[in-house]
Write a protein that holds these residues in place. Structure first.
Motif, PDB file in Angstrom:
ATOM      1  N   VAL A   1       9.159   5.609  13.686  1.00  0.00           N
ATOM      2  CA  VAL A   1       9.757   6.193  12.474  1.00  0.00           C
ATOM      3  C   VAL A   1       9.223   5.502  11.222  1.00  0.00           C
ATOM      4  O   VAL A   1       8.857   6.151  10.239  1.00  0.00           O
ATOM      5  N   ASP A   2       9.158   4.167  11.237  1.00  0.00           N
ATOM      6  CA  ASP A   2       8.667   3.430  10.070  1.00  0.00           C
ATOM      7  C   ASP A   2       7.210   3.773   9.768  1.00  0.00           C
ATOM      8  O   ASP A   2       6.812   3.916   8.600  1.00  0.00           O
ATOM      9  N   LEU A   3       6.403   3.890  10.812  1.00  0.00           N
ATOM     10  CA  LEU A   3       4.991   4.239  10.599  1.00  0.00           C
ATOM     11  C   LEU A   3       4.833   5.649  10.056  1.00  0.00           C
ATOM     12  O   LEU A   3       4.001   5.895   9.167  1.00  0.00           O
ATOM     13  N   VAL A   4       5.631   6.583  10.552  1.00  0.00           N
ATOM     14  CA  VAL A   4       5.558   7.966  10.055  1.00  0.00           C
ATOM     15  C   VAL A   4       5.997   8.043   8.597  1.00  0.00           C
ATOM     16  O   VAL A   4       5.370   8.726   7.771  1.00  0.00           O
ATOM     17  N   VAL A   5       7.080   7.329   8.254  1.00  0.00           N
ATOM     18  CA  VAL A   5       7.546   7.304   6.867  1.00  0.00           C
ATOM     19  C   VAL A   5       6.482   6.708   5.957  1.00  0.00           C
ATOM     20  O   VAL A   5       6.217   7.225   4.852  1.00  0.00           O
TER      21      VAL A   5
ATOM     22  N   LEU B   1      -5.668   5.471  -3.688  1.00  0.00           N
ATOM     23  CA  LEU B   1      -5.646   4.810  -2.385  1.00  0.00           C
ATOM     24  C   LEU B   1      -5.502   3.307  -2.542  1.00  0.00           C
ATOM     25  O   LEU B   1      -4.726   2.662  -1.816  1.00  0.00           O
ATOM     26  N   LEU B   2      -6.210   2.728  -3.485  1.00  0.00           N
ATOM     27  CA  LEU B   2      -6.176   1.283  -3.682  1.00  0.00           C
ATOM     28  C   LEU B   2      -4.787   0.795  -4.075  1.00  0.00           C
ATOM     29  O   LEU B   2      -4.310  -0.234  -3.594  1.00  0.00           O
ATOM     30  N   ILE B   3      -4.103   1.533  -4.935  1.00  0.00           N
ATOM     31  CA  ILE B   3      -2.773   1.108  -5.372  1.00  0.00           C
ATOM     32  C   ILE B   3      -1.723   1.379  -4.296  1.00  0.00           C
ATOM     33  O   ILE B   3      -0.715   0.684  -4.199  1.00  0.00           O
ATOM     34  N   ALA B   4      -1.983   2.400  -3.454  1.00  0.00           N
ATOM     35  CA  ALA B   4      -0.973   2.785  -2.475  1.00  0.00           C
ATOM     36  C   ALA B   4      -1.000   1.927  -1.221  1.00  0.00           C
ATOM     37  O   ALA B   4       0.037   1.788  -0.551  1.00  0.00           O
ATOM     38  N   LEU B   5      -2.149   1.353  -0.878  1.00  0.00           N
ATOM     39  CA  LEU B   5      -2.281   0.660   0.406  1.00  0.00           C
ATOM     40  C   LEU B   5      -1.295  -0.495   0.589  1.00  0.00           C
ATOM     41  O   LEU B   5      -0.604  -0.553   1.618  1.00  0.00           O
ATOM     42  N   PRO B   6      -1.194  -1.467  -0.312  1.00  0.00           N
ATOM     43  CA  PRO B   6      -0.254  -2.570  -0.072  1.00  0.00           C
ATOM     44  C   PRO B   6       1.206  -2.117  -0.024  1.00  0.00           C
ATOM     45  O   PRO B   6       1.995  -2.621   0.781  1.00  0.00           O
ATOM     46  N   PHE B   7       1.551  -1.134  -0.880  1.00  0.00           N
ATOM     47  CA  PHE B   7       2.931  -0.650  -0.850  1.00  0.00           C
ATOM     48  C   PHE B   7       3.216   0.115   0.445  1.00  0.00           C
ATOM     49  O   PHE B   7       4.312   0.020   1.015  1.00  0.00           O
ATOM     50  N   THR B   8       2.235   0.875   0.923  1.00  0.00           N
ATOM     51  CA  THR B   8       2.412   1.592   2.185  1.00  0.00           C
ATOM     52  C   THR B   8       2.573   0.620   3.348  1.00  0.00           C
ATOM     53  O   THR B   8       3.422   0.807   4.221  1.00  0.00           O
ATOM     54  N   ALA B   9       1.737  -0.419   3.357  1.00  0.00           N
ATOM     55  CA  ALA B   9       1.844  -1.434   4.414  1.00  0.00           C
ATOM     56  C   ALA B   9       3.208  -2.125   4.362  1.00  0.00           C
ATOM     57  O   ALA B   9       3.811  -2.420   5.403  1.00  0.00           O
TER      58      ALA B   9
ATOM     59  N   ALA C   1       5.683   0.099   5.971  1.00  0.00           N
ATOM     60  CA  ALA C   1       5.483   0.213   7.417  1.00  0.00           C
ATOM     61  C   ALA C   1       6.110  -0.948   8.174  1.00  0.00           C
ATOM     62  O   ALA C   1       6.573  -0.778   9.305  1.00  0.00           O
ATOM     63  N   VAL C   2       6.127  -2.153   7.581  1.00  0.00           N
ATOM     64  CA  VAL C   2       6.635  -3.339   8.302  1.00  0.00           C
ATOM     65  C   VAL C   2       7.950  -3.841   7.729  1.00  0.00           C
ATOM     66  O   VAL C   2       8.361  -4.960   8.011  1.00  0.00           O
ATOM     67  N   ARG C   3       8.639  -3.001   6.941  1.00  0.00           N
ATOM     68  CA  ARG C   3       9.829  -3.490   6.235  1.00  0.00           C
ATOM     69  C   ARG C   3      10.929  -3.942   7.195  1.00  0.00           C
ATOM     70  O   ARG C   3      11.677  -4.880   6.884  1.00  0.00           O
TER      71      ARG C   3
ATOM     72  N   LEU D   1       7.090 -10.455   5.503  1.00  0.00           N
ATOM     73  CA  LEU D   1       5.739  -9.942   5.268  1.00  0.00           C
ATOM     74  C   LEU D   1       5.779  -8.739   4.341  1.00  0.00           C
ATOM     75  O   LEU D   1       4.909  -8.582   3.461  1.00  0.00           O
ATOM     76  N   SER D   2       6.770  -7.881   4.516  1.00  0.00           N
ATOM     77  CA  SER D   2       6.904  -6.700   3.664  1.00  0.00           C
ATOM     78  C   SER D   2       7.098  -7.102   2.205  1.00  0.00           C
ATOM     79  O   SER D   2       6.484  -6.519   1.303  1.00  0.00           O
ATOM     80  N   LEU D   3       7.932  -8.126   1.971  1.00  0.00           N
ATOM     81  CA  LEU D   3       8.142  -8.590   0.597  1.00  0.00           C
ATOM     82  C   LEU D   3       6.852  -9.153   0.007  1.00  0.00           C
ATOM     83  O   LEU D   3       6.533  -8.907  -1.170  1.00  0.00           O
TER      84      LEU D   3
END
Length: 395
Positions: free
Chosen positions: A14-18, A53-61, A64-66, A72-74
């Motif tokens: 679920v977290d990965l899909v979100v 893509l560059l701005i979205a990658l760290p926030f997406t990651a 995904a691991v929140r 790590l998410s923080l």
């Protein structure tokens, strides 16, 4: 301590899909915005899709691991925010991930991560307010007395929004901890109840088996020596052995049924079963003298009757196994709301008269469970078991 929290497979999916859906949304929205408004600075240096893509990658990651790793998410959220400000980009839809991260940090993070989330909410609110006033996208604005109210308004709004996300997560954390505490308490109570039941059944099993086997052994030994001169004695002994074994088998089956089903205690011995117990002991060759005065037995609580029966059963078993073969005296009287019990037998030389063995311990536990007291000790050449149990009349 592990950085990763244990999650079920479906939670990870679920977290990965979100996170994947969030990435697609950010790239789509930011791409359209870059083409139509020219929001990025410098917008001409990068294709819109690459910038998104560059701005979205760290926030997406971070999303995904929140739940898998809140710490790590923080860290990823802070990395994305600092990257965004370092490159001079204006706030975007990707920043919405920060709220989800702060919520997860407060709800699922460890103690250090939990408080780091609160500090991040406060520090982030201050940093965002200053960036919106002094950052490259808004470099025409200066911090003056005229703009100070705007800065303070932005500060309050940013801290409130970030703090609200963290606070909701903290409330969820409290609910989770309360549910876990209730479950742990329920489990502990269930285990304690199960342990008490096991101890009770083990105590009953010991009393039944030890007494019955003692009678069987005494009868078998007596019959072996007497059979040569009087075969009728052997026949009588075999009858006593058979009756004792059948009674013990019935009791053991009842106890095993309780272990399997736990649907009730089943019939338990009372004062009405005492004559059969005394006859059983006499049948084993014991010279038993009984002095019983119980008044109205029906007015004695059943738990006290059971405790008295089992204490007498164990005391007589000990007299049969460890006594000197002489007379055994039993005295049982109900007086002034108390039940007084005494079993006296000769003490065989070399027998330890202290508190040792499961039988003596079990007698003490039975007396204590009904609010009574018991003493078992050597007195001169005798071993004496005395007990005082409450026998208050029931209404």
């Amino acid at each position: 301590m592990s950085v990763l929290r244990p999650l079920k497979t479906y939670q990870v999916v679920v977290d990965l899909v979100v996170a994947a859906a969030f990435l697609v949304l950010v790239v789509a929205v930011e791409g359209v915005t870059a083409f139509t408004v020219g929001l990025y600075v410098p917008a001409a240096s990068y294709p819109a899709s690459l910038s998104s893509l560059l701005i979205a990658l760290p926030f997406t990651a971070a999303l995904a691991v929140r739940r898998l790793s809140p710490g790590l998410s923080l860290g990823l959220a802070w990395a994305g925010a600092l990257l965004q400000m370092g490159l001079g980009w204006a706030p975007s839809v990707a920043d919405l991930a920060i709220f989800g991260v702060l919520y997860a940090v407060a709800a699922y993070g460890g103690r250090a991560v939990y408080w780091a989330g609160l500090v991040s909410a406060l520090a982030g609110g201050i940093l965002i307010s200053l960036y919106l006033v002094l950052g490259p996208p808004f470099s025409s604005t200066a911090l003056t007395w005229q703009t100070l109210p705007v800065v303070l308004t932005l500060l309050v709004a940013a801290v409130f929004a970030l703090g609200l996300a963290w606070t909701i997560g903290a409330l969820v954390r409290t609910g989770i901890r309360a549910r876990e505490d209730r479950e742990n308490r329920r489990r502990a109570e269930a285990e304690a109840a199960a342990e008490q039941e096991r101890v009770r059944i083990a105590r009953d099993m010991h009393d039944v088996v030890a007494h019955s086997l003692a009678v069987v052994v005494a009868q078998a030994d007596g019959a072996r020596y007497a059979a040569a001169s009087d075969p009728a004695v052997a026949t009588q002994a075999l009858g006593t052995i058979s009756a004792t074994a059948r009674s013990a088998l019935s009791d053991v089956r009842m106890l095993l049924t309780q272990l399997r089903l736990r649907e009730g205690d089943g019939p338990q011995p009372t004062f009405a079963d005492l004559p059969a117990l005394f006859e059983q002991v006499r049948g084993a060759g014991v010279d038993l003298a009984v002095d019983v005065d119980l008044g109205d037995p029906a007015r004695t609580p059943s738990a006290v009757q059971l405790a008295a029966y089992r204490i007498l059963q164990e005391a007589l078993t000990n007299a049969l196994r460890h006594g000197d073969g002489g007379p055994v005296a039993v005295r049982l009287r109900s007086q002034t709301g108390q039940l007084h019990l005494e079993v006296r037998n000769g003490l065989r030389g070399g027998v330890d008269a202290g508190w040792s063995g499961h039988g003596l311990i079990g007698m003490g536990e039975r007396a204590s469970l009904v609010g009574g007291r018991l003493n078992a000790a050597a007195e001169d050449a005798d071993f004496v078991v005395t007990a005082t149990l409450p026998a208050r009349e029931t209404s």
